[in-house]
Design a protein around this motif. Sequence first.
Motif, PDB file in Angstrom:
ATOM      1  N   GLY A 157     -17.879  15.099  43.642  1.00  0.00           N
ATOM      2  CA  GLY A 157     -16.851  14.270  44.259  1.00  0.00           C
ATOM      3  C   GLY A 157     -17.064  14.080  45.742  1.00  0.00           C
ATOM      4  N   ILE A 158     -17.387  15.146  46.437  1.00  0.00           N
ATOM      5  CA  ILE A 158     -17.583  15.018  47.893  1.00  0.00           C
ATOM      6  C   ILE A 158     -18.840  14.210  48.173  1.00  0.00           C
ATOM      7  N   SER A 159     -19.843  14.316  47.327  1.00  0.00           N
ATOM      8  CA  SER A 159     -21.043  13.486  47.494  1.00  0.00           C
ATOM      9  C   SER A 159     -20.697  12.009  47.371  1.00  0.00           C
ATOM     10  N   GLN A 160     -19.816  11.666  46.415  1.00  0.00           N
ATOM     11  CA  GLN A 160     -19.345  10.279  46.268  1.00  0.00           C
ATOM     12  C   GLN A 160     -18.681   9.805  47.562  1.00  0.00           C
ATOM     13  N   LEU A 161     -17.797  10.631  48.084  1.00  0.00           N
ATOM     14  CA  LEU A 161     -17.074  10.242  49.295  1.00  0.00           C
ATOM     15  C   LEU A 161     -18.002  10.092  50.496  1.00  0.00           C
ATOM     16  N   LEU A 162     -18.948  11.006  50.623  1.00  0.00           N
ATOM     17  CA  LEU A 162     -19.857  10.949  51.768  1.00  0.00           C
ATOM     18  C   LEU A 162     -20.727   9.691  51.735  1.00  0.00           C
ATOM     19  N   GLU A 163     -21.041   9.201  50.538  1.00  0.00           N
ATOM     20  CA  GLU A 163     -21.817   7.965  50.418  1.00  0.00           C
ATOM     21  C   GLU A 163     -20.995   6.742  50.796  1.00  0.00           C
ATOM     22  N   GLN A 164     -19.696   6.798  50.554  1.00  0.00           N
ATOM     23  CA  GLN A 164     -18.854   5.612  50.671  1.00  0.00           C
ATOM     24  C   GLN A 164     -17.920   5.608  51.865  1.00  0.00           C
ATOM     25  N   PHE A 165     -17.796   6.709  52.559  1.00  0.00           N
ATOM     26  CA  PHE A 165     -16.760   6.848  53.575  1.00  0.00           C
ATOM     27  C   PHE A 165     -17.342   7.369  54.873  1.00  0.00           C
ATOM     28  N   THR A 166     -17.074   6.672  55.952  1.00  0.00           N
ATOM     29  CA  THR A 166     -17.407   7.197  57.276  1.00  0.00           C
ATOM     30  C   THR A 166     -16.099   7.394  58.014  1.00  0.00           C
ATOM     31  N   GLY A 167     -15.915   8.542  58.541  1.00  0.00           N
ATOM     32  CA  GLY A 167     -14.671   8.861  59.223  1.00  0.00           C
ATOM     33  C   GLY A 167     -14.492  10.356  59.309  1.00  0.00           C
ATOM     34  N   VAL A 168     -13.242  10.769  59.234  1.00  0.00           N
ATOM     35  CA  VAL A 168     -12.892  12.171  59.404  1.00  0.00           C
ATOM     36  C   VAL A 168     -12.320  12.723  58.104  1.00  0.00           C
ATOM     37  N   PHE A 169     -12.840  13.859  57.684  1.00  0.00           N
ATOM     38  CA  PHE A 169     -12.268  14.606  56.584  1.00  0.00           C
ATOM     39  C   PHE A 169     -11.382  15.682  57.198  1.00  0.00           C
ATOM     40  N   VAL A 225     -12.292  16.496  37.584  1.00  0.00           N
ATOM     41  CA  VAL A 225     -12.843  16.657  36.236  1.00  0.00           C
ATOM     42  C   VAL A 225     -14.187  15.942  36.126  1.00  0.00           C
ATOM     43  N   THR A 226     -14.287  14.727  36.687  1.00  0.00           N
ATOM     44  CA  THR A 226     -15.499  13.926  36.529  1.00  0.00           C
ATOM     45  C   THR A 226     -16.378  13.882  37.773  1.00  0.00           C
ATOM     46  N   GLY A 227     -15.799  14.114  38.941  1.00  0.00           N
ATOM     47  CA  GLY A 227     -16.555  13.967  40.185  1.00  0.00           C
ATOM     48  C   GLY A 227     -16.693  12.514  40.609  1.00  0.00           C
ATOM     49  N   ASN A 228     -15.966  11.610  39.953  1.00  0.00           N
ATOM     50  CA  ASN A 228     -15.970  10.184  40.265  1.00  0.00           C
ATOM     51  C   ASN A 228     -14.546   9.724  40.519  1.00  0.00           C
ATOM     52  N   TRP A 229     -14.408   8.458  40.917  1.00  0.00           N
ATOM     53  CA  TRP A 229     -13.090   7.888  41.144  1.00  0.00           C
ATOM     54  C   TRP A 229     -12.290   7.910  39.849  1.00  0.00           C
ATOM     55  N   ILE A 230     -11.038   8.308  39.951  1.00  0.00           N
ATOM     56  CA  ILE A 230     -10.155   8.341  38.790  1.00  0.00           C
ATOM     57  C   ILE A 230      -9.953   6.915  38.268  1.00  0.00           C
ATOM     58  N   THR A 231      -9.895   6.770  36.977  1.00  0.00           N
ATOM     59  CA  THR A 231      -9.589   5.471  36.386  1.00  0.00           C
ATOM     60  C   THR A 231      -8.103   5.455  36.013  1.00  0.00           C
ATOM     61  N   ASP A 232      -7.559   4.255  35.854  1.00  0.00           N
ATOM     62  CA  ASP A 232      -6.163   4.144  35.428  1.00  0.00           C
ATOM     63  C   ASP A 232      -5.964   4.801  34.072  1.00  0.00           C
ATOM     64  N   GLU A 233      -6.951   4.639  33.204  1.00  0.00           N
ATOM     65  CA  GLU A 233      -6.853   5.226  31.867  1.00  0.00           C
ATOM     66  C   GLU A 233      -6.795   6.757  31.932  1.00  0.00           C
ATOM     67  N   GLN A 234      -7.610   7.341  32.783  1.00  0.00           N
ATOM     68  CA  GLN A 234      -7.590   8.799  32.929  1.00  0.00           C
ATOM     69  C   GLN A 234      -6.258   9.265  33.516  1.00  0.00           C
ATOM     70  N   ALA A 235      -5.817   8.601  34.557  1.00  0.00           N
ATOM     71  CA  ALA A 235      -4.609   9.028  35.260  1.00  0.00           C
ATOM     72  C   ALA A 235      -3.368   8.979  34.381  1.00  0.00           C
ATOM     73  N   THR A 236      -3.390   8.148  33.371  1.00  0.00           N
ATOM     74  CA  THR A 236      -2.218   7.995  32.507  1.00  0.00           C
ATOM     75  C   THR A 236      -2.389   8.671  31.145  1.00  0.00           C
ATOM     76  N   ASN A 237      -3.422   9.479  31.001  1.00  0.00           N
ATOM     77  CA  ASN A 237      -3.713  10.140  29.738  1.00  0.00           C
ATOM     78  C   ASN A 237      -3.378  11.636  29.836  1.00  0.00           C
ATOM     79  N   PRO A 238      -2.384  12.112  29.099  1.00  0.00           N
ATOM     80  CA  PRO A 238      -2.033  13.537  29.144  1.00  0.00           C
ATOM     81  C   PRO A 238      -3.211  14.466  28.825  1.00  0.00           C
ATOM     82  N   ASN A 239      -4.101  14.045  27.928  1.00  0.00           N
ATOM     83  CA  ASN A 239      -5.254  14.889  27.602  1.00  0.00           C
ATOM     84  C   ASN A 239      -6.181  15.067  28.796  1.00  0.00           C
ATOM     85  N   TYR A 240      -6.311  14.024  29.612  1.00  0.00           N
ATOM     86  CA  TYR A 240      -7.123  14.141  30.823  1.00  0.00           C
ATOM     87  C   TYR A 240      -6.578  15.266  31.713  1.00  0.00           C
TER      88      TYR A 240
END
Length: 133
Positions: free
Chosen positions: A57-69, A28-43
């Motif tokens: 979202g994948i751009s976020q991961l590529l900036e922060q993660f080196t490894g195998v997808f 929904v946001t393209g960013n890391w899920i927050t606890d508030e979002q994950a527990t909100n039925p409207n989200y």
Amino acid sequence: MSPILKEFVQLLKKVQLNPPRIGFISNVTGNWITDEQATNPNYWSQHLRQTVRFSDGISQLLEQFTGVFLEVGPGRTLSTFTTQHLDVNAKQQVLTSLPHVKDQQSDVNFLLQTLGRLWLFGVDYRLARILYP
């Protein structure tokens, strides 16, 4: 999906939604899920109507993660999209777990080749024992 949104939210309100134990990127946001979002039925109802923000979202991961997808399951759609985002000198690798429907090899053979490639890229070999005992 619009006609069921209210009923969907009401059903989710009856379920205990917990913060995730493992972080993940929200479509929904393209960013890391927050606890508030994950527990909100409207989200969660937003997933039924909003645009998937895979590129963000994948751009976020590529900036922060080196490894195998690893794309798990049939098809190559997500791995293709991920590969399109990779820099020429990327440290990441993108693999698929099953062959394309047009490939002429067995699923088991393909999976074993993928497990071998994962091992070559430094993924713990014990994963292979979980997937293929």
